[in-house]
Design a protein around this motif. Sequence first.
Motif, short mmCIF file in Angstrom:
data_model
loop_
_atom_site.label_atom_id
_atom_site.label_comp_id
_atom_site.label_asym_id
_atom_site.label_seq_id
_atom_site.Cartn_x
_atom_site.Cartn_y
_atom_site.Cartn_z
N MET A 1 -18.15 40.66 7.17
CA MET A 1 -17.31 40.52 8.36
C MET A 1 -16.26 39.43 8.13
N GLY A 2 -15.02 39.71 8.54
CA GLY A 2 -13.91 38.82 8.23
C GLY A 2 -13.73 37.68 9.22
N ARG A 3 -13.15 36.61 8.69
CA ARG A 3 -12.80 35.47 9.55
C ARG A 3 -11.31 35.23 9.36
N VAL A 4 -10.58 35.32 10.47
CA VAL A 4 -9.11 35.32 10.39
C VAL A 4 -8.55 34.10 11.10
N LEU A 5 -7.53 33.51 10.49
CA LEU A 5 -6.77 32.43 11.14
C LEU A 5 -5.33 32.91 11.32
N VAL A 6 -4.89 33.02 12.57
CA VAL A 6 -3.50 33.37 12.86
C VAL A 6 -2.74 32.06 13.09
N VAL A 7 -1.59 31.91 12.44
CA VAL A 7 -0.80 30.68 12.60
C VAL A 7 0.41 30.97 13.47
N GLY A 8 0.55 30.19 14.55
CA GLY A 8 1.68 30.36 15.47
C GLY A 8 1.21 30.27 16.91
N SER A 9 2.13 30.45 17.86
CA SER A 9 1.73 30.24 19.26
C SER A 9 2.48 31.12 20.25
N GLY A 10 3.16 32.16 19.76
CA GLY A 10 3.96 32.99 20.68
C GLY A 10 3.35 34.35 20.96
N LEU A 66 -8.78 35.29 5.70
CA LEU A 66 -7.39 35.74 5.77
C LEU A 66 -6.60 34.85 6.74
N VAL A 67 -5.46 34.33 6.24
CA VAL A 67 -4.54 33.58 7.09
C VAL A 67 -3.31 34.47 7.29
N VAL A 68 -2.95 34.72 8.55
CA VAL A 68 -1.75 35.52 8.84
C VAL A 68 -0.76 34.60 9.53
N VAL A 69 0.42 34.48 8.91
CA VAL A 69 1.40 33.51 9.41
C VAL A 69 2.44 34.25 10.25
N GLY A 70 2.60 33.84 11.49
CA GLY A 70 3.56 34.48 12.40
C GLY A 70 4.98 34.01 12.19
N PRO A 71 5.29 32.75 12.47
CA PRO A 71 6.69 32.31 12.50
C PRO A 71 7.30 32.08 11.11
N GLU A 72 8.62 32.06 11.07
CA GLU A 72 9.33 31.92 9.79
C GLU A 72 9.31 30.49 9.24
N ILE A 73 9.28 29.49 10.14
CA ILE A 73 9.47 28.12 9.62
C ILE A 73 8.35 27.71 8.65
N PRO A 74 7.05 27.93 8.98
CA PRO A 74 6.02 27.58 7.99
C PRO A 74 6.20 28.34 6.67
N LEU A 75 6.65 29.59 6.74
CA LEU A 75 6.84 30.38 5.51
C LEU A 75 7.97 29.79 4.68
N VAL A 76 9.08 29.49 5.34
CA VAL A 76 10.24 28.94 4.62
C VAL A 76 9.89 27.55 4.06
N GLN A 77 8.99 26.84 4.74
CA GLN A 77 8.59 25.53 4.23
C GLN A 77 7.45 25.61 3.21
N GLY A 78 6.95 26.82 2.91
CA GLY A 78 6.03 26.95 1.77
C GLY A 78 4.55 26.95 2.10
N ILE A 79 4.15 27.50 3.25
CA ILE A 79 2.71 27.52 3.58
C ILE A 79 1.91 28.33 2.56
N GLN A 80 2.51 29.43 2.06
CA GLN A 80 1.75 30.24 1.11
C GLN A 80 1.48 29.44 -0.17
N ASP A 81 2.50 28.72 -0.63
CA ASP A 81 2.35 27.91 -1.85
C ASP A 81 1.30 26.81 -1.64
N ALA A 82 1.22 26.29 -0.40
CA ALA A 82 0.27 25.21 -0.11
C ALA A 82 -1.19 25.67 -0.24
N PHE A 83 -1.44 26.98 -0.07
CA PHE A 83 -2.80 27.51 -0.18
C PHE A 83 -3.12 28.02 -1.59
#
Length: 416
Positions: A1-10, A66-83
């Motif tokens: 069974m999966g454990r998911v973290l969604v990043v964002g607030s909208g 699984l981490v699913v990133v919603g907004p663009e700013i964390p992606l543009v700032q490199g969240i994927q690279d950080a993991f």
Amino acid sequence: MGRVLVVGSGGREHALATRFNQSPSVETVYIAPGSPCMDDVATLVDIDALDFEALKAFALKHAIDLVVVGPEIPLVQGIQDAFKDTNICVFGPSKYCANLEGSKAFAKEMMKQANIKTAGYETFDDVTQAIAYAKTKTYPLVLKASGLAAGKGVVIVNCFEDAESELHHMMTHNKFEDAGNVVVIEDFLEGEEFSYLCLVSHDTIIPLQVSQDHKRAFDHDEGPNTGGMGAYTPVDSITDDDLNCALNDVVKPIVSTLLNQGHPYTGVLYAGLMKTKDGIQVIEFNVRFGDPETEVLMLALESDLYQVIMDLMSGKKTELQWTKDYVIGAVLASQGYPDAYQKGAVIKGLETLKTPVFHMGTTRNDHGVIATGGRVLFVTARADTLQKAQAMLYQEIDKIDCDALFYRRDIGFHNS
Ligand code: AMP
Ligand code: GLY
């Protein structure tokens, strides 16, 4: 069974968390930071979307798959690279690939290399040269802040005098802050716009059903550009030929160009496309789920999103299942949005709605649900025809009592 973290607030993240929460293969859904009215579908985690170290520590401690990133700013700032130094799957592109959205100048250059059709353009970091170029052009003309401006950095001007004054606002007076230091001046394209989102991992591509957003603030596409005021799916005026073209002439070439450069793409690739008399052309790329397209797409998707993404990230392609219904939704925004707006209005009547509502910018206190954002709520409806779905949508919106909010009354009408 999966454990998911969604990043964002909208609203987009609320819709994603709702979809994961319904997934038989998901055990727990967390949302960081989320907002109080999302606690029905996810556990709220009080960590900012840009605090990558804290997100990583949380994800490791709670055995997130699984981490699913919603907004663009964390992606543009490199969240994927950080993991990168963990074995947690992050569904979102690397910092390099996120430049497709973070820099319109970069996106244009990649399209040139991949031989993808897009409007003719020049890029400027000098206002005098930009104005001199604008003088040589025919109108209307499109001025785009190259950096991130929350969907608001595009201005269409009808004459040289307006172009000159707008270029000064953008480049000299920092109307869009640093995002306007570099400006792309683009030829104006005419046609029907649509949003074509694909789930991508390396060279595996799974297109989502076509959707359409309404970017201008007011009815009949009047007023300033916003992050999006409403959406619906599917879009009947977009044919299978158009979608084949979108896949083969736009998404495949950009994904393989990045791959050949040593930068495999992972995550959602959102192509903002226009069907013109010269074929499908790219208006923009985003590197994430669209907002509010995702809200309607998540209601229309019948497949298990968690399983689809986990399979995709191990190279397996799934055929997606979609409802036969039309799904539609409208944004209720604070009066004044996309410019300055008041916060704090109490929203009444929400408990009487029969259809799903996603929270884009709210909080909850002793008085009830409170508007805190520019875009506040996304009200949805579904039916077997677009007309019926529209009628239901506006009946539901009528049940909401809050003078501080406005919405467009013509979502989807152009195509109904
Ligand atoms: P963007 O943020 O690049 O998607 O642009 C916002 C909106 O401006 C788009 O959804 C279009 O409606 C409009 N737009 C952008 N570029 C062009 C173009 N080259 N021609 C006509 N309209 C455009
Ligand atoms: N709805 C437009 C966007 O997500 O950029």
